[in-house]
Design a protein around this motif. Structure first.
Motif, PDB file in Angstrom:
ATOM      1  N   GLN A 143       0.855  -1.175   0.000  1.00 31.18           N
ATOM      2  CA  GLN A 143       0.000   0.000   0.000  1.00 31.18           C
ATOM      3  C   GLN A 143       0.895   1.230   0.000  1.00 31.18           C
ATOM      4  O   GLN A 143       2.009   1.187   0.516  1.00 31.18           O
ATOM      5  N   THR A 144       0.396   2.302  -0.567  1.00 33.56           N
ATOM      6  CA  THR A 144       1.066   3.596  -0.481  1.00 33.56           C
ATOM      7  C   THR A 144       0.243   4.465   0.448  1.00 33.56           C
ATOM      8  O   THR A 144      -0.959   4.621   0.250  1.00 33.56           O
ATOM      9  N   TRP A 145       0.902   4.990   1.475  1.00 31.21           N
ATOM     10  CA  TRP A 145       0.254   5.885   2.424  1.00 31.21           C
ATOM     11  C   TRP A 145       0.785   7.286   2.208  1.00 31.21           C
ATOM     12  O   TRP A 145       1.953   7.482   1.886  1.00 31.21           O
ATOM     13  N   ILE A 146      -0.049   8.279   2.421  1.00 33.02           N
ATOM     14  CA  ILE A 146       0.287   9.680   2.190  1.00 33.02           C
ATOM     15  C   ILE A 146       0.341  10.421   3.533  1.00 33.02           C
ATOM     16  O   ILE A 146      -0.613  10.349   4.312  1.00 33.02           O
ATOM     17  N   ARG A 147       1.454  11.142   3.773  1.00 31.58           N
ATOM     18  CA  ARG A 147       1.570  11.920   5.017  1.00 31.58           C
ATOM     19  C   ARG A 147       0.565  13.073   4.981  1.00 31.58           C
ATOM     20  O   ARG A 147       0.385  13.731   3.956  1.00 31.58           O
ATOM     21  N   ILE A 148      -0.091  13.279   6.104  1.00 25.60           N
ATOM     22  CA  ILE A 148      -0.994  14.417   6.213  1.00 25.60           C
ATOM     23  C   ILE A 148      -0.567  15.272   7.405  1.00 25.60           C
ATOM     24  O   ILE A 148       0.033  14.778   8.354  1.00 25.60           O
ATOM     25  N   ASN A 149      -0.880  16.543   7.314  1.00 25.99           N
ATOM     26  CA  ASN A 149      -0.575  17.471   8.396  1.00 25.99           C
ATOM     27  C   ASN A 149      -1.639  17.351   9.474  1.00 25.99           C
ATOM     28  O   ASN A 149      -2.789  17.040   9.169  1.00 25.99           O
ATOM     29  N   PRO A 150      -1.283  17.642  10.729  1.00 25.27           N
ATOM     30  CA  PRO A 150      -2.284  17.591  11.807  1.00 25.27           C
ATOM     31  C   PRO A 150      -3.504  18.462  11.516  1.00 25.27           C
ATOM     32  O   PRO A 150      -4.607  18.133  11.946  1.00 25.27           O
ATOM     33  N   THR A 151      -3.349  19.535  10.755  1.00 22.60           N
ATOM     34  CA  THR A 151      -4.487  20.397  10.429  1.00 22.60           C
ATOM     35  C   THR A 151      -5.456  19.721   9.476  1.00 22.60           C
ATOM     36  O   THR A 151      -6.584  20.166   9.337  1.00 22.60           O
ATOM     37  N   GLN A 152      -5.016  18.638   8.812  1.00 21.55           N
ATOM     38  CA  GLN A 152      -5.876  17.913   7.876  1.00 21.55           C
ATOM     39  C   GLN A 152      -6.653  16.790   8.546  1.00 21.55           C
ATOM     40  O   GLN A 152      -7.464  16.147   7.902  1.00 21.55           O
ATOM     41  N   LEU A 153      -6.396  16.542   9.829  1.00 20.47           N
ATOM     42  CA  LEU A 153      -7.091  15.463  10.527  1.00 20.47           C
ATOM     43  C   LEU A 153      -8.570  15.794  10.639  1.00 20.47           C
ATOM     44  O   LEU A 153      -8.950  16.921  10.910  1.00 20.47           O
ATOM     45  N   PRO A 154      -9.420  14.768  10.448  1.00 19.78           N
ATOM     46  CA  PRO A 154     -10.861  14.995  10.600  1.00 19.78           C
ATOM     47  C   PRO A 154     -11.183  15.403  12.037  1.00 19.78           C
ATOM     48  O   PRO A 154     -10.539  14.951  12.976  1.00 19.78           O
ATOM     49  N   GLN A 155     -12.175  16.244  12.186  1.00 18.89           N
ATOM     50  CA  GLN A 155     -12.597  16.696  13.507  1.00 18.89           C
ATOM     51  C   GLN A 155     -13.497  15.661  14.155  1.00 18.89           C
ATOM     52  O   GLN A 155     -14.355  15.082  13.494  1.00 18.89           O
ATOM     53  N   SER A 156     -13.313  15.413  15.444  1.00 24.56           N
ATOM     54  CA  SER A 156     -14.180  14.497  16.195  1.00 24.56           C
ATOM     55  C   SER A 156     -15.477  15.199  16.529  1.00 24.56           C
ATOM     56  O   SER A 156     -15.503  16.386  16.780  1.00 24.56           O
ATOM     57  N   ASN A 157     -16.537  14.441  16.531  1.00 27.57           N
ATOM     58  CA  ASN A 157     -17.843  15.011  16.900  1.00 27.57           C
ATOM     59  C   ASN A 157     -18.160  14.711  18.341  1.00 27.57           C
ATOM     60  O   ASN A 157     -17.875  13.813  18.934  1.00 27.57           O
TER      61      ASN A 157
END
Length: 157
Positions: A143-157
């Motif tokens: 699999q290829t995984w892509i680094r994401i920035n903490p600002t791109q993390l989904p918000q918890s409800n």
């Protein structure tokens, strides 16, 4: 002489910039399904106190045609019937050099199988080539995984 100092200065700056931008695999990674190409979730990789790396599932991405499981039903102990969200799916991964990691284990909670794990990070630190295998490294999945920035993390409800 002035050009020599400019060249030395530029070379020194370039080397320092490369050292500063050197990264390891710690951080948040968007997982991509190797069969469908769809995003599946986010794994947060951290360095443990013993120097190995582990990864926790911090987000699961539902989409059309994919209803994620909530619990790890067919998984071996100690994962059996545990919630997938928050599960430590990567364990014991060891750095071989700046870009390669081996001798770890990865759990696929959808089928309940634990694979041996090898990971290679791109030189710019934005992609991981994740290889889960059993037996020989030729028998397994990539699999290829892509680094994401903490600002791109989904918000918890």
């Amino acid at each position: 002489m002035r050009n020599l100092f400019k060249t030395i200065g530029a070379s020194t700056f370039a080397c320092l910039s490369m050292m500063v931008s050197a990264q390891d695999i710690t951080g948040s990674w968007q997982t991509i399904d190797d069969k469908t190409g769809a995003t599946k979730g986010i794994v947060e990789i951290k360095k443990e106190s013993n120097g190995t790396y582990s990864g926790v599932i911090v987000h699961i991405t539902p989409h059309i045609g994919y209803q994620p499981k909530e619990f790890c039903i067919n998984c071996p102990a100690p994962y059996t019937n545990k919630p997938i969200l928050g599960m430590k799916a990567i364990t014991d991964l060891k750095a071989i050099n700046n870009y390669e990691y081996e001798n770890g284990k990865i759990l696929d909670p959808n089928i309940g199988r634990i694979y041996k794990l090898k990971v290679k990070m791109s030189q710019n630190g934005t992609k991981l080539n994740v290889r889960g295998y059993y037996g020989f490294s030729t028998i397994g999945r990539n699999q290829t995984w892509i680094r994401i920035n903490p600002t791109q993390l989904p918000q918890s409800n």
